[in-house]
Design a protein around this motif. Structure first.
Motif, PDB file in Angstrom:
ATOM      1  N   SER A 119       0.879  -1.451  -0.096  1.00 36.91           N
ATOM      2  CA  SER A 119      -0.112  -0.084  -0.083  1.00 36.91           C
ATOM      3  C   SER A 119       0.815   1.170  -0.040  1.00 36.91           C
ATOM      4  CB  SER A 119      -1.003  -0.050   1.206  1.00 36.91           C
ATOM      5  OG  SER A 119      -0.048   0.155   2.537  1.00 36.91           O
ATOM      6  N   LYS A 120       2.224   0.953   0.389  1.00 38.63           N
ATOM      7  CA  LYS A 120       3.072   2.322   0.277  1.00 38.63           C
ATOM      8  C   LYS A 120       4.181   2.275  -0.650  1.00 38.63           C
ATOM      9  CE  LYS A 120       1.294   3.716   4.275  1.00 38.63           C
ATOM     10  NZ  LYS A 120       0.447   4.876   4.467  1.00 38.63           N
ATOM     11  N   THR A 121       4.468   1.063  -1.180  1.00 37.17           N
ATOM     12  CA  THR A 121       5.774   0.964  -1.976  1.00 37.17           C
ATOM     13  C   THR A 121       5.309   0.392  -3.512  1.00 37.17           C
ATOM     14  OG1 THR A 121       6.888   0.443  -0.082  1.00 37.17           O
ATOM     15  CG2 THR A 121       7.857  -0.133  -2.247  1.00 37.17           C
ATOM     16  N   LYS A 122       5.687   1.267  -4.521  1.00 33.21           N
ATOM     17  CA  LYS A 122       5.587   0.722  -5.931  1.00 33.21           C
ATOM     18  C   LYS A 122       6.643   0.059  -6.313  1.00 33.21           C
ATOM     19  CE  LYS A 122       4.574   2.495 -10.654  1.00 33.21           C
ATOM     20  NZ  LYS A 122       4.425   3.837 -11.312  1.00 33.21           N
ATOM     21  N   ILE A 123       6.590  -1.054  -7.061  1.00 27.93           N
ATOM     22  CA  ILE A 123       7.810  -1.814  -7.470  1.00 27.93           C
ATOM     23  C   ILE A 123       7.626  -1.549  -9.070  1.00 27.93           C
ATOM     24  CG2 ILE A 123       8.828  -3.957  -7.760  1.00 27.93           C
ATOM     25  CD1 ILE A 123       7.245  -4.909  -5.193  1.00 27.93           C
ATOM     26  N   GLU A 124       8.779  -1.014  -9.566  1.00 24.45           N
ATOM     27  CA  GLU A 124       8.768  -0.920 -11.021  1.00 24.45           C
ATOM     28  C   GLU A 124       9.206  -2.251 -11.705  1.00 24.45           C
ATOM     29  OE1 GLU A 124      11.641   2.410 -12.755  1.00 24.45           O
ATOM     30  OE2 GLU A 124      10.200   3.690 -12.030  1.00 24.45           O
ATOM     31  N   GLU A 125       8.928  -2.282 -13.146  1.00 26.58           N
ATOM     32  CA  GLU A 125       8.772  -3.414 -13.789  1.00 26.58           C
ATOM     33  C   GLU A 125      10.493  -3.873 -13.943  1.00 26.58           C
ATOM     34  OE1 GLU A 125       8.079  -5.209 -18.432  1.00 26.58           O
ATOM     35  OE2 GLU A 125       7.179  -3.215 -17.765  1.00 26.58           O
ATOM     36  N   SER A 126      10.639  -5.326 -13.795  1.00 30.61           N
ATOM     37  CA  SER A 126      11.805  -5.924 -13.740  1.00 30.61           C
ATOM     38  C   SER A 126      12.899  -5.531 -12.512  1.00 30.61           C
ATOM     39  CB  SER A 126      12.624  -5.463 -14.966  1.00 30.61           C
ATOM     40  OG  SER A 126      11.825  -5.834 -16.192  1.00 30.61           O
ATOM     41  N   ALA A 127      12.277  -5.004 -11.533  1.00 29.67           N
ATOM     42  CA  ALA A 127      12.965  -4.694 -10.351  1.00 29.67           C
ATOM     43  C   ALA A 127      13.510  -5.846  -9.965  1.00 29.67           C
ATOM     44  CB  ALA A 127      12.077  -3.688  -8.936  1.00 29.67           C
ATOM     45  N   PHE A 128      12.811  -7.293  -9.750  1.00 28.54           N
ATOM     46  CA  PHE A 128      13.403  -8.227  -9.251  1.00 28.54           C
ATOM     47  C   PHE A 128      13.549  -9.484 -10.184  1.00 28.54           C
ATOM     48  CE2 PHE A 128      11.460  -5.993  -5.740  1.00 28.54           C
ATOM     49  CZ  PHE A 128      12.228  -6.433  -4.646  1.00 28.54           C
ATOM     50  N   ASP A 129      13.942  -9.006 -11.281  1.00 29.08           N
ATOM     51  CA  ASP A 129      14.411  -9.863 -12.381  1.00 29.08           C
ATOM     52  C   ASP A 129      15.280 -10.995 -12.043  1.00 29.08           C
ATOM     53  OD1 ASP A 129      12.550  -9.230 -14.464  1.00 29.08           O
ATOM     54  OD2 ASP A 129      13.907  -8.429 -15.716  1.00 29.08           O
ATOM     55  N   GLU A 130      15.357 -12.160 -12.436  1.00 28.14           N
ATOM     56  CA  GLU A 130      16.304 -13.083 -12.257  1.00 28.14           C
ATOM     57  C   GLU A 130      16.310 -13.228 -10.565  1.00 28.14           C
ATOM     58  OE1 GLU A 130      20.026 -12.004 -14.226  1.00 28.14           O
ATOM     59  OE2 GLU A 130      18.827 -11.177 -15.559  1.00 28.14           O
ATOM     60  N   CYS A 131      15.350 -13.365 -10.079  1.00 29.32           N
ATOM     61  CA  CYS A 131      15.225 -13.824  -8.447  1.00 29.32           C
ATOM     62  C   CYS A 131      14.410 -14.963  -8.376  1.00 29.32           C
ATOM     63  CB  CYS A 131      14.480 -12.316  -7.599  1.00 29.32           C
ATOM     64  SG  CYS A 131      15.800 -11.244  -7.621  1.00 29.32           S
ATOM     65  N   GLU A 132      14.937 -16.116  -9.006  1.00 31.63           N
ATOM     66  CA  GLU A 132      13.907 -17.453  -8.880  1.00 31.63           C
ATOM     67  C   GLU A 132      13.887 -17.758  -7.672  1.00 31.63           C
ATOM     68  OE1 GLU A 132      16.409 -16.752 -10.907  1.00 31.63           O
ATOM     69  OE2 GLU A 132      15.966 -16.747 -12.913  1.00 31.63           O
ATOM     70  N   SER A 133      14.526 -17.553  -6.375  1.00 31.46           N
ATOM     71  CA  SER A 133      14.574 -18.128  -5.284  1.00 31.46           C
ATOM     72  C   SER A 133      13.730 -17.474  -4.245  1.00 31.46           C
ATOM     73  CB  SER A 133      15.737 -18.400  -4.567  1.00 31.46           C
ATOM     74  OG  SER A 133      16.855 -19.153  -5.260  1.00 31.46           O
ATOM     75  N   LEU A 134      13.171 -16.129  -4.721  1.00 35.58           N
ATOM     76  CA  LEU A 134      12.378 -15.455  -3.915  1.00 35.58           C
ATOM     77  C   LEU A 134      10.972 -15.717  -3.862  1.00 35.58           C
ATOM     78  CD1 LEU A 134      11.884 -12.701  -2.185  1.00 35.58           C
ATOM     79  CD2 LEU A 134      11.753 -11.244  -4.590  1.00 35.58           C
ATOM     80  N   HIS A 135      10.689 -16.596  -3.012  1.00 38.33           N
ATOM     81  CA  HIS A 135       9.559 -17.296  -2.580  1.00 38.33           C
ATOM     82  C   HIS A 135       8.400 -17.012  -1.559  1.00 38.33           C
ATOM     83  CE1 HIS A 135      11.405 -21.280  -4.770  1.00 38.33           C
ATOM     84  NE2 HIS A 135      11.056 -20.477  -5.482  1.00 38.33           N
ATOM     85  N   ASP A 136       9.000 -16.355  -0.550  1.00 37.22           N
ATOM     86  CA  ASP A 136       8.474 -15.726   0.876  1.00 37.22           C
ATOM     87  C   ASP A 136       8.224 -14.404   0.808  1.00 37.22           C
ATOM     88  OD1 ASP A 136       8.308 -18.511   1.614  1.00 37.22           O
ATOM     89  OD2 ASP A 136      10.172 -18.395   2.381  1.00 37.22           O
ATOM     90  N   LEU A 137       7.128 -13.956   0.998  1.00 41.20           N
ATOM     91  CA  LEU A 137       6.495 -12.593   1.093  1.00 41.20           C
ATOM     92  C   LEU A 137       5.863 -12.436   2.389  1.00 41.20           C
ATOM     93  CD1 LEU A 137       5.856  -9.550  -0.077  1.00 41.20           C
ATOM     94  CD2 LEU A 137       3.595 -10.636  -1.013  1.00 41.20           C
ATOM     95  N   ILE A 138       6.207 -11.266   3.076  1.00 42.95           N
ATOM     96  CA  ILE A 138       5.714 -10.778   4.277  1.00 42.95           C
ATOM     97  C   ILE A 138       5.326  -9.649   4.225  1.00 42.95           C
ATOM     98  CG2 ILE A 138       6.113 -10.536   6.822  1.00 42.95           C
ATOM     99  CD1 ILE A 138       8.581 -12.264   6.593  1.00 42.95           C
ATOM    100  N   ILE A 139       3.871  -9.380   4.329  1.00 44.81           N
ATOM    101  CA  ILE A 139       3.424  -8.010   4.017  1.00 44.81           C
ATOM    102  C   ILE A 139       3.446  -7.304   5.435  1.00 44.81           C
ATOM    103  CG2 ILE A 139       1.268  -7.032   3.751  1.00 44.81           C
ATOM    104  CD1 ILE A 139       0.164  -9.313   1.968  1.00 44.81           C
ATOM    105  N   SER A 140       4.080  -6.323   5.512  1.00 45.49           N
ATOM    106  CA  SER A 140       4.044  -5.232   6.524  1.00 45.49           C
ATOM    107  C   SER A 140       3.047  -4.196   6.328  1.00 45.49           C
ATOM    108  CB  SER A 140       5.557  -4.885   6.513  1.00 45.49           C
ATOM    109  OG  SER A 140       6.000  -4.066   5.442  1.00 45.49           O
TER     110      SER A 140
END
Length: 297
Positions: A229-250
């Protein structure tokens, strides 16, 4: 045994005490090296641990054969270098060639009090600095400040930092830990591009924008904490991060309206904070790889 007085003392083996003290006393008198408080390591490491702060250095002064010979007696050594400082490049070169290669456990910490556009290339593209500690006088981590510092493992940023600019930590291949302070409002392009050992990142709600390629190629990154709700993520910001499986919503909000994982396509698990009391219809409809949602007890 301790030598020195007040808060200026060093811990040394008894059999090198006299030689080490004589050399350091001479260097201190010549205003070349300041000696600050040092301490023994925890029980895990039994060897002495010495801290030397090089705030200023006449060109070549660290080349003293007597000094180098004595330093080799220490299996553990920590050197703190202030930046900016006179002959900074020379100090790094001497430490790299004459000290770090000869001490089995040698940690180099850089204490940064200023980052000007004109002198950042003195720091970038080196392979001997292990830890970066930025002082509160720094407001912006400038473009390419620590680019290519391949041995940096930890970075400590103060709450004064407002922005992390383009490629500031790009290609810091050994970086495993950085805490982004809640004062930061923007993370620019390729800021952490290629930090392949970075395992987790907490994005404070103060960050309004993460620009493209900011975390591209962070192959070990497995967990991210962020407030959508606070942070915008631009396209391709996390490209090639195949291990990024866990999201904690703050979030301090009570409702999850929309979780857009378009820029986090590999997320499989989402942890929802206890502050959330309701989830809107279709809040997770774009989460195509999602397997698990963890609700608060």
């Amino acid at each position: 045994q301790k030598i020195g007085r007040g808060d200026k003392w060093i811990h040394v083996k008894p059999w090198v005490k006299g030689q080490f003290y004589a050399i350091m006393k001479k260097l201190k008198r010549e205003n070349i090296i300041k000696i600050y408080k040092a301490f023994e390591l925890t029980n895990k490491f039994k060897e002495p641990y010495v801290i030397i702060i090089t705030e200023y250095c006449k060109n070549g002064s660290l080349n003293s054969s007597d000094l180098l010979k004595t330093l080799k007696h220490f299996n553990s050594l920590s050197i703190e270098i202030s930046y900016p400082s006179n002959d900074f490049s020379s100090i790094l070169n001497i430490i790299s060639k004459n000290i770090k290669k000869n001490v089995s456990k040698c940690k180099i910490m850089l204490i940064v009090s200023d980052l000007n556009d004109d002198n950042n290339n003195e720091i970038s593209n080196n392979d001997i600095i292990d830890v970066i500690k930025v002082k509160s006088s720094v407001l912006v981590i400038k473009d390419h400040s620590f680019f290519g510092c391949t041995s940096i493992k930890q970075v400590f940023l103060p709450s004064s930092v407002k922005k992390i600019e383009r490629s500031a930590f790009e290609s810091c291949f050994s970086l495993t830990k950085i805490l982004i302070p809640s004062s930061v409002t923007m993370i620019e392009e390729s800021a952490f591009d290629g930090c392949s050992l970075l395992k987790e990142i907490v994005i404070p709600s103060s960050v309004e924008l993460i620009k493209q390629y900011a975390f591209r190629g962070c192959q070990s990154l497995s967990e991210i904490t962020i407030d959508f709700s606070k942070t915008k993520i631009e396209e391709s910001a996390f490209d090639e991060c195949e291990s990024l499986h866990d999201l904690i919503i703050s979030s301090i909000n009570s409702t999850i309206e929309k979780v857009d994982l378009k820029q986090l396509p590999f997320i499989r698990s989402i942890m929802i904070p206890s502050s959330i009391t309701s989830i809107d219809t279709s809040a997770f409809e774009s989460c195509s790889s999602l397997i698990k949602i963890i609700l608060p007890p």
